[in-house]
Design a protein around this motif. Structure first.
Motif, PDB file in Angstrom:
ATOM      1  N   VAL A   1       0.811  -1.218   0.000  1.00  0.00           N
ATOM      2  CA  VAL A   1       0.000   0.000   0.000  1.00  0.00           C
ATOM      3  C   VAL A   1       0.848   1.273   0.000  1.00  0.00           C
ATOM      4  N   THR A   2       2.124   1.170   0.373  1.00  0.00           N
ATOM      5  CA  THR A   2       2.955   2.378   0.463  1.00  0.00           C
ATOM      6  C   THR A   2       3.800   2.643  -0.777  1.00  0.00           C
ATOM      7  N   GLN A   3       3.818   1.715  -1.733  1.00  0.00           N
ATOM      8  CA  GLN A   3       4.730   1.887  -2.868  1.00  0.00           C
ATOM      9  C   GLN A   3       4.281   2.975  -3.849  1.00  0.00           C
ATOM     10  N   THR A   4       3.002   3.325  -3.853  1.00  0.00           N
ATOM     11  CA  THR A   4       2.538   4.434  -4.692  1.00  0.00           C
ATOM     12  C   THR A   4       2.719   5.709  -3.879  1.00  0.00           C
ATOM     13  N   THR A   5       3.928   6.228  -3.869  1.00  0.00           N
ATOM     14  CA  THR A   5       4.278   7.316  -2.952  1.00  0.00           C
ATOM     15  C   THR A   5       3.559   8.628  -3.262  1.00  0.00           C
ATOM     16  N   ASP A   6       3.128   8.830  -4.515  1.00  0.00           N
ATOM     17  CA  ASP A   6       2.400  10.047  -4.857  1.00  0.00           C
ATOM     18  C   ASP A   6       1.065  10.135  -4.127  1.00  0.00           C
ATOM     19  N   GLU A   7       0.599   9.008  -3.618  1.00  0.00           N
ATOM     20  CA  GLU A   7      -0.699   8.986  -2.941  1.00  0.00           C
ATOM     21  C   GLU A   7      -0.558   8.847  -1.431  1.00  0.00           C
ATOM     22  N   LEU A   8       0.627   9.163  -0.903  1.00  0.00           N
ATOM     23  CA  LEU A   8       0.843   9.110   0.543  1.00  0.00           C
ATOM     24  C   LEU A   8       0.772  10.518   1.120  1.00  0.00           C
ATOM     25  N   SER A   9      -0.190  10.751   1.967  1.00  0.00           N
ATOM     26  CA  SER A   9      -0.343  12.048   2.621  1.00  0.00           C
ATOM     27  C   SER A   9       0.551  12.119   3.852  1.00  0.00           C
ATOM     28  N   SER A  10       0.597  13.270   4.488  1.00  0.00           N
ATOM     29  CA  SER A  10       1.382  13.417   5.715  1.00  0.00           C
ATOM     30  C   SER A  10       0.842  12.483   6.796  1.00  0.00           C
ATOM     31  N   GLU A  11      -0.470  12.296   6.829  1.00  0.00           N
ATOM     32  CA  GLU A  11      -1.069  11.379   7.797  1.00  0.00           C
ATOM     33  C   GLU A  11      -0.611   9.944   7.519  1.00  0.00           C
ATOM     34  N   SER A  12      -0.536   9.590   6.230  1.00  0.00           N
ATOM     35  CA  SER A  12      -0.092   8.244   5.857  1.00  0.00           C
ATOM     36  C   SER A  12       1.362   8.008   6.263  1.00  0.00           C
ATOM     37  N   VAL A  13       2.193   9.030   6.091  1.00  0.00           N
ATOM     38  CA  VAL A  13       3.601   8.913   6.477  1.00  0.00           C
ATOM     39  C   VAL A  13       3.725   8.657   7.972  1.00  0.00           C
ATOM     40  N   THR A  14       2.989   9.431   8.766  1.00  0.00           N
ATOM     41  CA  THR A  14       3.037   9.272  10.221  1.00  0.00           C
ATOM     42  C   THR A  14       2.539   7.901  10.643  1.00  0.00           C
ATOM     43  N   SER A  15       1.421   7.478  10.060  1.00  0.00           N
ATOM     44  CA  SER A  15       0.843   6.180  10.409  1.00  0.00           C
ATOM     45  C   SER A  15       1.771   5.037   9.999  1.00  0.00           C
ATOM     46  N   THR A  16       2.399   5.158   8.830  1.00  0.00           N
ATOM     47  CA  THR A  16       3.327   4.123   8.370  1.00  0.00           C
ATOM     48  C   THR A  16       4.527   4.016   9.301  1.00  0.00           C
ATOM     49  N   LEU A  17       5.088   5.154   9.695  1.00  0.00           N
ATOM     50  CA  LEU A  17       6.241   5.134  10.594  1.00  0.00           C
ATOM     51  C   LEU A  17       5.885   4.538  11.947  1.00  0.00           C
ATOM     52  N   ASN A  18       4.700   4.853  12.452  1.00  0.00           N
ATOM     53  CA  ASN A  18       4.259   4.281  13.730  1.00  0.00           C
ATOM     54  C   ASN A  18       4.086   2.762  13.608  1.00  0.00           C
ATOM     55  N   THR A  19       3.527   2.331  12.473  1.00  0.00           N
ATOM     56  CA  THR A  19       3.342   0.897  12.253  1.00  0.00           C
ATOM     57  C   THR A  19       4.686   0.190  12.137  1.00  0.00           C
ATOM     58  N   LEU A  20       5.633   0.818  11.445  1.00  0.00           N
ATOM     59  CA  LEU A  20       6.967   0.224  11.306  1.00  0.00           C
ATOM     60  C   LEU A  20       7.660   0.089  12.659  1.00  0.00           C
ATOM     61  N   GLN A  21       7.392   1.018  13.570  1.00  0.00           N
ATOM     62  CA  GLN A  21       7.972   0.891  14.909  1.00  0.00           C
ATOM     63  C   GLN A  21       7.408  -0.338  15.614  1.00  0.00           C
ATOM     64  N   SER A  22       6.102  -0.554  15.443  1.00  0.00           N
ATOM     65  CA  SER A  22       5.497  -1.766  16.011  1.00  0.00           C
ATOM     66  C   SER A  22       6.096  -3.004  15.371  1.00  0.00           C
ATOM     67  N   VAL A  23       6.320  -2.934  14.054  1.00  0.00           N
ATOM     68  CA  VAL A  23       6.887  -4.066  13.322  1.00  0.00           C
ATOM     69  C   VAL A  23       8.274  -4.428  13.859  1.00  0.00           C
ATOM     70  N   ILE A  24       9.143  -3.431  14.013  1.00  0.00           N
ATOM     71  CA  ILE A  24      10.501  -3.738  14.470  1.00  0.00           C
ATOM     72  C   ILE A  24      10.484  -4.263  15.901  1.00  0.00           C
TER      73      ILE A  24
END
Length: 220
Positions: free
Chosen positions: A47-70
């Motif tokens: 869902v993140t590979q289409t970077t043109d469609e990532l909003s600032s909210e999406s960036v924040t949510s993705t980073l938070n999810t990646l922290q959970s992942v690690i």
């Protein structure tokens, strides 16, 4: 090819953000198994590979999810090859930061869809800090999986490169640690980014893993 209108782009931004938020919610429901964590990483990458469609909210949510992942990667002991897949999502949000930084530097506002995708200065700074932290945590985990004699584990993405190698105790090491070239570096004839160090490990000291992380200057 027809141009995407602002309204259409905003719909896409909202839809993609909704999917990312759903993945974030799933990551917090329960402790995942190795199989479900691998699936979650794959879904986030998709869902993140289409970077043109990532909003600032999406960036924040993705980073938070990646922290959970690690965090889960460490608790489960996910294989290094499976864990490395998360770097695709890290690179995706890094690319958004890079694009936002470029727009901010050039002063180009563009259409309303471009404005909605741009991160504020504070958001860019915080995102880069989180990206650095994720890469450091990832490298530390990879280091914990290495054994003496194994080759360095390296990864090359558009916005960063990293390499982790294992140093045995009881030896003097005078080695050049390097990160691999990106595709853009290769095309422009850039030299590989290197860091040189002389490390002396006493005979009774434990072996250690050393990592080199290089972030693109476009993030700053």
């Amino acid at each position: 090819t027809c141009a995407v209108t602002n309204d259409e782009m905003n719909i896409r931004l909202t839809a993609r953000s909704s999917v990312i938020n759903s993945i974030a919610t799933l990551s917090n429901l329960e402790d995942p198994t190795e199989q479900s964590l691998t699936g979650l990483i794959g879904a986030l990458n998709s869902v993140t590979q289409t970077t043109d469609e990532l909003s600032s909210e999406s960036v924040t949510s993705t980073l938070n999810t990646l922290q959970s992942v690690i965090n889960y990667v460490n608790s489960i002991g996910l294989s290094a090859s499976s864990a490395s897949a998360m770097l695709d999502s890290v690179n995706a949000v890094s690319s958004v930061v890079s694009t936002s930084r470029s727009r901010s530097s050039s002063g180009s506002g563009g259409a309303s869809s471009a404005i909605s995708r741009r991160l504020s200065e504070d958001e860019m700074t915080t995102s880069v800090e989180n990206i650095q932290s994720l890469l450091q945590q990832y490298s530390e985990y990879i280091g914990s999986t290495l054994l003496p004699g194994l080759d360095a584990v390296s990864s090359t993405q558009d916005t960063f490169q990293l390499s982790t190698q294992y140093l045995s105790g009881g030896v003097d090491v005078n080695s050049k640690l390097s990160v691999p070239l990106t595709a853009a570096d290769t095309l422009t004839g850039s030299e590989v980014t290197t860091a040189s160090s002389s490390v002396s490990l006493p005979s009774d000291s434990p072996s250690t893993a050393v990592s080199v992380i290089s972030l693109s200057s476009s993030l700053y």
